[in-house]
Design a protein around this motif. Structure first.
Motif, PDB file in Angstrom:
ATOM      1  N   SER A 292       0.822  -1.205   0.000  1.00 50.75           N
ATOM      2  CA  SER A 292       0.000   0.000   0.000  1.00 50.75           C
ATOM      3  C   SER A 292       0.860   1.261   0.000  1.00 50.75           C
ATOM      4  O   SER A 292       0.532   2.248  -0.656  1.00 50.75           O
ATOM      5  CB  SER A 292      -0.916  -0.001   1.229  1.00 50.75           C
ATOM      6  N   PHE A 293       1.956   1.235   0.753  1.00 48.31           N
ATOM      7  CA  PHE A 293       2.888   2.366   0.747  1.00 48.31           C
ATOM      8  C   PHE A 293       4.237   1.902   1.263  1.00 48.31           C
ATOM      9  O   PHE A 293       4.356   0.859   1.921  1.00 48.31           O
ATOM     10  CB  PHE A 293       2.362   3.538   1.601  1.00 48.31           C
ATOM     11  N   LEU A 294       5.259   2.656   0.962  1.00 50.46           N
ATOM     12  CA  LEU A 294       6.583   2.504   1.562  1.00 50.46           C
ATOM     13  C   LEU A 294       6.939   3.805   2.247  1.00 50.46           C
ATOM     14  O   LEU A 294       6.710   4.898   1.691  1.00 50.46           O
ATOM     15  CB  LEU A 294       7.637   2.176   0.495  1.00 50.46           C
ATOM     16  N   GLU A 295       7.499   3.701   3.445  1.00 53.28           N
ATOM     17  CA  GLU A 295       7.913   4.900   4.172  1.00 53.28           C
ATOM     18  C   GLU A 295       9.438   4.981   4.168  1.00 53.28           C
ATOM     19  O   GLU A 295      10.119   4.026   4.578  1.00 53.28           O
ATOM     20  CB  GLU A 295       7.392   4.889   5.601  1.00 53.28           C
ATOM     21  N   PHE A 296       9.957   6.092   3.714  1.00 51.15           N
ATOM     22  CA  PHE A 296      11.391   6.339   3.680  1.00 51.15           C
ATOM     23  C   PHE A 296      11.797   7.140   4.909  1.00 51.15           C
ATOM     24  O   PHE A 296      11.161   8.151   5.247  1.00 51.15           O
ATOM     25  CB  PHE A 296      11.795   7.123   2.430  1.00 51.15           C
ATOM     26  N   ALA A 297      12.857   6.713   5.563  1.00 53.57           N
ATOM     27  CA  ALA A 297      13.464   7.482   6.643  1.00 53.57           C
ATOM     28  C   ALA A 297      14.591   8.320   6.047  1.00 53.57           C
ATOM     29  O   ALA A 297      15.507   7.771   5.426  1.00 53.57           O
ATOM     30  CB  ALA A 297      14.009   6.543   7.715  1.00 53.57           C
ATOM     31  N   VAL A 298      14.514   9.633   6.220  1.00 52.03           N
ATOM     32  CA  VAL A 298      15.495  10.541   5.615  1.00 52.03           C
ATOM     33  C   VAL A 298      15.834  11.658   6.586  1.00 52.03           C
ATOM     34  O   VAL A 298      15.112  11.913   7.549  1.00 52.03           O
ATOM     35  CB  VAL A 298      14.958  11.154   4.294  1.00 52.03           C
ATOM     36  N   ASP A 299      16.953  12.312   6.320  1.00 50.37           N
ATOM     37  CA  ASP A 299      17.224  13.593   6.958  1.00 50.37           C
ATOM     38  C   ASP A 299      17.049  14.672   5.898  1.00 50.37           C
ATOM     39  O   ASP A 299      16.629  14.384   4.771  1.00 50.37           O
ATOM     40  CB  ASP A 299      18.620  13.617   7.591  1.00 50.37           C
ATOM     41  N   GLU A 300      17.379  15.927   6.229  1.00 51.83           N
ATOM     42  CA  GLU A 300      17.119  17.021   5.294  1.00 51.83           C
ATOM     43  C   GLU A 300      17.896  16.852   3.990  1.00 51.83           C
ATOM     44  O   GLU A 300      17.362  17.094   2.892  1.00 51.83           O
ATOM     45  CB  GLU A 300      17.462  18.372   5.950  1.00 51.83           C
ATOM     46  N   ARG A 301      19.144  16.411   4.096  1.00 52.27           N
ATOM     47  CA  ARG A 301      19.951  16.269   2.885  1.00 52.27           C
ATOM     48  C   ARG A 301      19.423  15.147   1.997  1.00 52.27           C
ATOM     49  O   ARG A 301      19.207  15.342   0.795  1.00 52.27           O
ATOM     50  CB  ARG A 301      21.412  15.982   3.274  1.00 52.27           C
ATOM     51  N   SER A 302      19.221  13.960   2.580  1.00 52.20           N
ATOM     52  CA  SER A 302      18.758  12.832   1.769  1.00 52.20           C
ATOM     53  C   SER A 302      17.324  13.037   1.285  1.00 52.20           C
ATOM     54  O   SER A 302      16.936  12.515   0.240  1.00 52.20           O
ATOM     55  CB  SER A 302      18.885  11.521   2.546  1.00 52.20           C
ATOM     56  N   ALA A 303      16.527  13.813   2.028  1.00 49.32           N
ATOM     57  CA  ALA A 303      15.173  14.123   1.569  1.00 49.32           C
ATOM     58  C   ALA A 303      15.219  14.901   0.260  1.00 49.32           C
ATOM     59  O   ALA A 303      14.414  14.665  -0.660  1.00 49.32           O
ATOM     60  CB  ALA A 303      14.416  14.915   2.627  1.00 49.32           C
ATOM     61  N   ALA A 304      16.164  15.832   0.156  1.00 48.74           N
ATOM     62  CA  ALA A 304      16.294  16.614  -1.075  1.00 48.74           C
ATOM     63  C   ALA A 304      16.751  15.742  -2.239  1.00 48.74           C
ATOM     64  O   ALA A 304      16.260  15.871  -3.369  1.00 48.74           O
ATOM     65  CB  ALA A 304      17.278  17.770  -0.854  1.00 48.74           C
ATOM     66  N   VAL A 305      17.681  14.816  -1.979  1.00 49.93           N
ATOM     67  CA  VAL A 305      18.158  13.897  -3.014  1.00 49.93           C
ATOM     68  C   VAL A 305      17.013  13.014  -3.493  1.00 49.93           C
ATOM     69  O   VAL A 305      16.811  12.801  -4.698  1.00 49.93           O
ATOM     70  CB  VAL A 305      19.327  13.045  -2.486  1.00 49.93           C
ATOM     71  N   LEU A 306      16.235  12.475  -2.539  1.00 51.84           N
ATOM     72  CA  LEU A 306      15.122  11.603  -2.897  1.00 51.84           C
ATOM     73  C   LEU A 306      14.046  12.376  -3.645  1.00 51.84           C
ATOM     74  O   LEU A 306      13.457  11.864  -4.609  1.00 51.84           O
ATOM     75  CB  LEU A 306      14.539  10.963  -1.630  1.00 51.84           C
ATOM     76  N   ASP A 307      13.785  13.613  -3.234  1.00 50.89           N
ATOM     77  CA  ASP A 307      12.784  14.427  -3.926  1.00 50.89           C
ATOM     78  C   ASP A 307      13.154  14.616  -5.397  1.00 50.89           C
ATOM     79  O   ASP A 307      12.300  14.506  -6.291  1.00 50.89           O
ATOM     80  CB  ASP A 307      12.657  15.784  -3.238  1.00 50.89           C
ATOM     81  N   THR A 308      14.427  14.863  -5.665  1.00 44.94           N
ATOM     82  CA  THR A 308      14.879  15.033  -7.048  1.00 44.94           C
ATOM     83  C   THR A 308      14.679  13.751  -7.847  1.00 44.94           C
ATOM     84  O   THR A 308      14.176  13.776  -8.979  1.00 44.94           O
ATOM     85  CB  THR A 308      16.363  15.445  -7.072  1.00 44.94           C
ATOM     86  N   MET A 309      15.045  12.622  -7.230  1.00 46.96           N
ATOM     87  CA  MET A 309      14.921  11.355  -7.942  1.00 46.96           C
ATOM     88  C   MET A 309      13.466  11.000  -8.203  1.00 46.96           C
ATOM     89  O   MET A 309      13.099  10.589  -9.308  1.00 46.96           O
ATOM     90  CB  MET A 309      15.595  10.241  -7.145  1.00 46.96           C
ATOM     91  N   LEU A 310      12.609  11.166  -7.199  1.00 43.19           N
ATOM     92  CA  LEU A 310      11.192  10.844  -7.379  1.00 43.19           C
ATOM     93  C   LEU A 310      10.548  11.761  -8.419  1.00 43.19           C
ATOM     94  O   LEU A 310       9.706  11.316  -9.214  1.00 43.19           O
ATOM     95  CB  LEU A 310      10.451  10.958  -6.043  1.00 43.19           C
TER      96      LEU A 310
END
Length: 625
Positions: A292-310
């Motif tokens: 149904s969903f996947l939850e990613f654990a991130v900090d501010e830096r990795s959140a920005a990297v993941l946002d770009t990729m998604l």
């Protein structure tokens, strides 16, 4: 003892070498067991006794008396005497039975019993029928049979004859599963036994036959396994209890089904009905329909990297938590939760292991039943829920990640709407897909080598998933062992991978993520060529595939020339089975080895493209260097 007591066991078998190498007395061991609320039900093994020449037989009786002294000090009622493996044995049934009678007679004078077990590698006696013949011929009330599922099933012996043995003459029952291996049975037994539900033996039928015989004694586990020896006793004991609960529930389920279809009134039906009332009966296996969903654990830096990729993959931010640093992303039927909230469970995972998937939401029509089954099967509840939603029933997996049970009776994002400002609250499956990604095909986890059996048991006993065949894959730096599990509908799939080498990509992922980490996420699409064209235009990077791969593919598989050229240009891989084709491609890693796989299954293909795994692993090494 502390571990097995905490896991809910009632007693233990005492293996002789454990006592011999223990720096303490028999009375101290007895007191220790009592302190933990445990009985000591069996002392074992007493070896090479029956069928011996007279001189050795007399020495064996002296040895037995010393063991009886010890058993009385320990408070152990029964000795396991295993069938003889000595080259000195005389193949004489009458002699062997007479010697067993004398052993039982001496035990009786001490108020003790002897159970005789057929070892699969016994020189004369290796089948339970042969052992039962000796017990009958010896004819002593203090001599009975000990049954072990491994010794019977490893020799492919038929256990159905067990049900006609009088239950009171079965003194003890030992259960062990194992993978099917082509090797010497002694080495197989000493290194590769596993808990019920972790191997490939039909233990349900074996236990059913024993129970139908009228056996009411202990249900024990005798496991020899090199990996278990080096693993936390606490986790092994919990797995052990879970395996027995699962086995009991499976036998009860079979007996109830058999009783339902028996239309005569006889002993068989009455016995089965009586048994089903005693066996563990958890809530049924949940009907799961996918991730149904996947939850990613991130900090501010990795959140920005993941946002770009998604974003490059066509995902849209569809929700923001009103008070926490948590965002929702969606495309097609896919929902990702990105959690960067300081102090949360997710953030603790980042601090300890780095960014990655920390929770998996599974869709089911009855989340409460799924949760109750998980708890009945020895799972641990996670009280904080997932995605900042405490109402979602959630348990902790063997590796520490969370498994949440989400209702499929509501819209896909409805569970989040009370706490999130939704930018697009309509059902994701009905909205336009920027890049054509539709659903999560499977989730691949890299595991520490001692966690594979735990995860297979967790998947089978709690989620109702069944494992496929194990695969050995060639990473440039070592072998990777991989095994898929799935439900019957193939709407939910996981792939578990382990590696003994510390240099493979799997091993590096596990070092980052603890004992279990999501290695990659496979996403379905309806037209992989159009999807990958769009993803490349968006700037998404894929691992490069060698031109040699396509030359080899053309030699191995009859592929249309134009199709092959298009695959080569886009970097697509192809696996073909008799059922159909599997097109797939891998993204570059975005954080600590985690990457995505874009897949399309055609015409009933049911595997995971293992043939192409070496190409992917080599390409990843090349891109990293």
């Amino acid at each position: 003892m502390r571990a097995v007591s905490a896991a809910g066991f009632d007693g233990i078998e005492l293996f002789e070498s454990d006592f011999v190498n223990f720096n303490g007395s028999a009375t101290s061991v007895r007191a220790m067991a009592a302190d933990f609320g445990l009985s000591i039900d069996l002392y074992q093994p007493f070896r090479d006794f029956e069928g011996m020449p007279d001189a050795l037989y007399r020495r064996n009786l002296e040895r037995a008396e010393r063991k009886f002294d010890l058993m009385q000090a320990l408070g152990v009622p029964t000795m396991l005497c295993c069938s003889n493996t000595s080259p000195a044995i005389i193949d004489d049934t009458v002699r062997a039975a007479a010697q067993l009678h004398e052993l039982a007679d001496r035990a009786a004078k001490r108020g003790l019993k002897v159970g005789f077990e057929a070892l699969a590698w016994g020189r004369v006696t290796n089948l339970f029928r042969q052992a039962w013949e000796l017990v009958q011929l010896a004819d002593h009330p203090n001599l009975g049979l000990i049954l072990d599922s491994f010794h019977t099933l490893s020799l492919k012996d038929d256990p159905t004859g067990i049900s006609v043995i009088p239950g009171d003459k079965i003194f003890f029952l030992q259960m062990a599963d194992a993978p099917i291996l082509a090797m010497d049975v002694l080495q197989w037994a000493r290194h590769y036994r596993s808990f019920p539900g972790q191997g490939q033996f039909d233990l349900v039928n074996f236990l059913e036959q024993v129970l139908l015989a009228g056996y009411t004694g202990p249900l024990s586990l005798e496991i020899f396994n090199d990996v278990f020896r080096e693993t936390s006793t606490k986790r092994i004991a919990l797995d052990a209890m879970r395996s027995l609960l699962y086995l009991e529930s499976q036998v009860g389920r079979r007996l109830r089904a058999e009783t339902e279809y028996e239309h005569w009134h006889g002993r068989s039906r009455q016995v089965k009905r009586a048994l089903t009332n005693k066996l563990f009966d958890p809530p049924p296996v949940p009907a799961l329909n996918g991730v149904s969903f996947l939850e990613f654990a991130v900090d501010e830096r990795s959140a920005a990297v993941l946002d770009t990729m998604l974003s490059r993959m066509g995902f849209r931010r569809i929700g923001r938590h009103r008070s926490r640093s948590i965002d929702l992303y969606g495309q097609g039927g896919i929902c990702f939760v990105v959690n960067a909230q300081p102090g949360s469970y997710a953030r603790e995972r980042v601090d300890e292991f780095g960014a990655g998937v920390c929770a998996i939401g599974l869709g089911t029509d009855d989340p409460d039943r799924a949760f109750r089954r998980a708890m009945a099967m020895n799972s641990r509840q996670h009280g904080d829920g997932v995605g900042a939603n405490r109402s979602i029933p959630t348990v902790v997996s063997p590796g520490g990640n969370l498994i949440a049970f989400v209702s499929t009776n509501a819209g896909q994002t409805e569970m989040f709407e009370d706490d999130f400002d939704m930018e697009d609250a309509s059902d994701l499956a009905e909205t336009g897909c920027d890049c054509g990604l539709t659903a999560i095909d499977h989730v691949a986890l890299g595991l520490a080598s001692d966690h594979l059996d735990s995860w297979v048991l967790f998947a089978r006993s709690i989620l109702g998933l069944e494992p496929g065949e194990s695969q050995e894959l060639a990473d440039p730096f070592g072998l990777v062992r991989s095994r898929g599990v799935a439900n019957a509908e193939r709407s939910l799939r996981f792939v578990f991978s382990v590696s003994l080498s510390q240099r493979t990509s799997i091993a590096r992922t596990v070092r980052v993520g603890g004992s279990a980490a999501v290695h990659h996420i496979a996403l379905n699409c309806n037209d992989i060529f159009e999807t990958v064209e769009q993803l490349r235009r968006n700037g998404l990077r894929f691992v490069p595939v060698s031109d040699n791969y396509y030359d080899d593919l053309q030699a191995r598989i009859d592929v249309d020339v134009d199709l092959l050229a298009r695959m080569r240009r886009l970097g697509l891989l192809l696996d073909r089975s008799p059922a159909g084709d599997f097109f797939h491609v891998y993204t570059e890693s975005f954080e600590d080895g985690l990457f995505f796989e874009i897949v399309q299954r055609a015409h009933g293909y049911d595997a995971y493209g293992a043939t192409n795994a070496p190409a992917r692993m080599a390409a990843q090494v090349g891109s990293e260097s």
